[in-house]
Scaffold this motif. Sequence first.
Motif, PDB file in Angstrom:
ATOM      1  N   VAL A   1       0.837  -1.198   0.000  1.00 15.61           N
ATOM      2  CA  VAL A   1       0.000   0.000   0.000  1.00 15.61           C
ATOM      3  C   VAL A   1       0.875   1.254   0.000  1.00 15.61           C
ATOM      4  O   VAL A   1       0.612   2.222  -0.723  1.00 15.61           O
ATOM      5  N   ALA A   2       1.947   1.236   0.793  1.00 15.60           N
ATOM      6  CA  ALA A   2       2.847   2.379   0.858  1.00 15.60           C
ATOM      7  C   ALA A   2       3.551   2.609  -0.473  1.00 15.60           C
ATOM      8  O   ALA A   2       3.752   3.756  -0.898  1.00 15.60           O
ATOM      9  N   ASN A   3       3.914   1.524  -1.154  1.00 19.72           N
ATOM     10  CA  ASN A   3       4.558   1.646  -2.451  1.00 19.72           C
ATOM     11  C   ASN A   3       3.616   2.284  -3.473  1.00 19.72           C
ATOM     12  O   ASN A   3       4.011   3.150  -4.257  1.00 19.72           O
TER      13      ASN A   3
ATOM     14  N   SER B   1      12.577   3.916  -1.586  1.00 21.68           N
ATOM     15  CA  SER B   1      11.959   4.716  -2.649  1.00 21.68           C
ATOM     16  C   SER B   1      12.726   6.016  -2.835  1.00 21.68           C
ATOM     17  O   SER B   1      13.203   6.616  -1.861  1.00 21.68           O
ATOM     18  N   GLY B   2      12.804   6.445  -4.093  1.00 20.74           N
ATOM     19  CA  GLY B   2      13.472   7.710  -4.372  1.00 20.74           C
ATOM     20  C   GLY B   2      13.161   8.213  -5.766  1.00 20.74           C
ATOM     21  O   GLY B   2      12.707   7.459  -6.637  1.00 20.74           O
TER      22      GLY B   2
ATOM     23  N   LEU C   1       9.632   5.323 -14.816  1.00 19.36           N
ATOM     24  CA  LEU C   1       9.120   4.719 -13.591  1.00 19.36           C
ATOM     25  C   LEU C   1       9.536   3.253 -13.523  1.00 19.36           C
ATOM     26  O   LEU C   1       9.158   2.452 -14.390  1.00 19.36           O
ATOM     27  N   LEU C   2      10.337   2.922 -12.524  1.00 20.51           N
ATOM     28  CA  LEU C   2      10.721   1.538 -12.230  1.00 20.51           C
ATOM     29  C   LEU C   2      10.290   1.268 -10.791  1.00 20.51           C
ATOM     30  O   LEU C   2      11.110   1.227  -9.871  1.00 20.51           O
ATOM     31  N   VAL C   3       9.007   1.101 -10.612  1.00 19.81           N
ATOM     32  CA  VAL C   3       8.414   1.025  -9.279  1.00 19.81           C
ATOM     33  C   VAL C   3       8.138  -0.435  -8.917  1.00 19.81           C
ATOM     34  O   VAL C   3       7.333  -1.094  -9.572  1.00 19.81           O
ATOM     35  N   ALA C   4       8.842  -0.921  -7.915  1.00 16.09           N
ATOM     36  CA  ALA C   4       8.677  -2.298  -7.414  1.00 16.09           C
ATOM     37  C   ALA C   4       8.808  -3.333  -8.524  1.00 16.09           C
ATOM     38  O   ALA C   4       8.041  -4.296  -8.583  1.00 16.09           O
ATOM     39  N   VAL C   5       9.785  -3.136  -9.403  1.00 17.85           N
ATOM     40  CA  VAL C   5       9.990  -4.101 -10.481  1.00 17.85           C
ATOM     41  C   VAL C   5      11.411  -4.655 -10.497  1.00 17.85           C
ATOM     42  O   VAL C   5      11.621  -5.820 -10.856  1.00 17.85           O
ATOM     43  N   LEU C   6      12.403  -3.864 -10.068  1.00 20.23           N
ATOM     44  CA  LEU C   6      13.786  -4.317 -10.174  1.00 20.23           C
ATOM     45  C   LEU C   6      14.104  -5.478  -9.234  1.00 20.23           C
ATOM     46  O   LEU C   6      15.077  -6.200  -9.468  1.00 20.23           O
ATOM     47  N   HIS C   7      13.301  -5.686  -8.182  1.00 25.43           N
ATOM     48  CA  HIS C   7      13.575  -6.853  -7.333  1.00 25.43           C
ATOM     49  C   HIS C   7      13.144  -8.160  -8.005  1.00 25.43           C
ATOM     50  O   HIS C   7      13.346  -9.228  -7.429  1.00 25.43           O
TER      51      HIS C   7
ATOM     52  N   VAL D   1      12.082   7.448 -11.259  1.00 22.05           N
ATOM     53  CA  VAL D   1      11.259   7.144 -10.088  1.00 22.05           C
ATOM     54  C   VAL D   1      11.431   5.656  -9.810  1.00 22.05           C
ATOM     55  O   VAL D   1      11.093   4.828 -10.657  1.00 22.05           O
ATOM     56  N   LEU D   2      11.971   5.321  -8.651  1.00 24.90           N
ATOM     57  CA  LEU D   2      12.349   3.934  -8.402  1.00 24.90           C
ATOM     58  C   LEU D   2      11.990   3.528  -6.974  1.00 24.90           C
ATOM     59  O   LEU D   2      12.190   4.297  -6.027  1.00 24.90           O
ATOM     60  N   SER D   3      11.435   2.334  -6.842  1.00 19.52           N
ATOM     61  CA  SER D   3      11.254   1.728  -5.528  1.00 19.52           C
ATOM     62  C   SER D   3      11.673   0.272  -5.615  1.00 19.52           C
ATOM     63  O   SER D   3      11.614  -0.344  -6.690  1.00 19.52           O
ATOM     64  N   HIS D   4      12.092  -0.285  -4.471  1.00 22.89           N
ATOM     65  CA  HIS D   4      12.700  -1.620  -4.489  1.00 22.89           C
ATOM     66  C   HIS D   4      12.495  -2.284  -3.137  1.00 22.89           C
ATOM     67  O   HIS D   4      12.706  -1.672  -2.089  1.00 22.89           O
ATOM     68  N   GLY D   5      12.122  -3.547  -3.149  1.00 20.91           N
ATOM     69  CA  GLY D   5      11.952  -4.303  -1.923  1.00 20.91           C
ATOM     70  C   GLY D   5      13.277  -4.558  -1.219  1.00 20.91           C
ATOM     71  O   GLY D   5      14.326  -4.680  -1.855  1.00 20.91           O
TER      72      GLY D   5
END
Length: 289
Positions: free
Chosen positions: A74-76, A283-284, A178-184, A210-214
């Motif tokens: 949800v936060a992502n 996230s950043g 946007l690379l959001v929750a995908v690189l993991h 825009v990137l987020s990662h587990g």
Amino acid sequence: MTEFQETGFQEIGREWLVVGDEDEVRPPADLRPEVPHPARMYDYYLGGKDNFPADRAAAEKVLGISPLVRISAVANRAFLGRAVRGLAADGIRHFVDIGTGIPSAGNTHEIAQQVRSDARVVYLDNDPIVLVHGRALLGGATPGSTSVVQADLRDPEAILALPEVRQALDSGEPVALLLVAVLHFIDEQDDPYGIVRTLVDALPTGSRLVLSHGTLDFTPAADAGRGPAVYRNATAQLTMRTREQVLRFFDGLHLADPGLVTAPLWRPDQPAQPTDAQVGIWSGVAEKR
């Protein structure tokens, strides 16, 4: 919304997809409902209906190990919304969203086009189920402003050659990648850092990443391998990374304030919660100068 959609149906052109029901009507894609699927598991974490029993069972195993996974999902999603809204307000009108996942509330094009009606969004994913849902969603989108294209993040050169992506790059205007929750979902042998570098090098000056990662940075050592192990039986596996490893994706870029932080702490629009600093998503947003 029709009564069918309320009970888990999604209209796909002239076909119907039943999700989470014993009866099954096949859409024009092989959904492999018996195999847990990360996009459908993520949909379940977010409270969606586009998932099968196998997805829910695998997701519940992960939640049994770490209840914060749902909070992280949800936060992502909220981070994505804040980042897109802010970039659109800053004048960005081209968005390239890779690994978008199954559409749910607060999609990139919906947020960007609320801020500026001329925003153009290209969604890219290599998964048939994502493409089916995405194209169904876009039935109500402004023609020409949003597109869904099949592509694999592991082949960045092919992504850069796509006409929809070339249109954004050739505009000469800044682009939001946007690379959001995908690189993991990209393991080391596929050179994730090289992939990001290839994509960023092609962006015009002033573009944003825009990137987020587990991460397992906040997970007890005894549980660190249990969550990713569930995904080994899914259609894609997890490679979690530390903050230092995620920070490497931003090499050569200018990180916007507040830097690389957990998803809820990136420019929050609501009061902080005790768990915010422990949410397992780094996230950043960074600018190419």
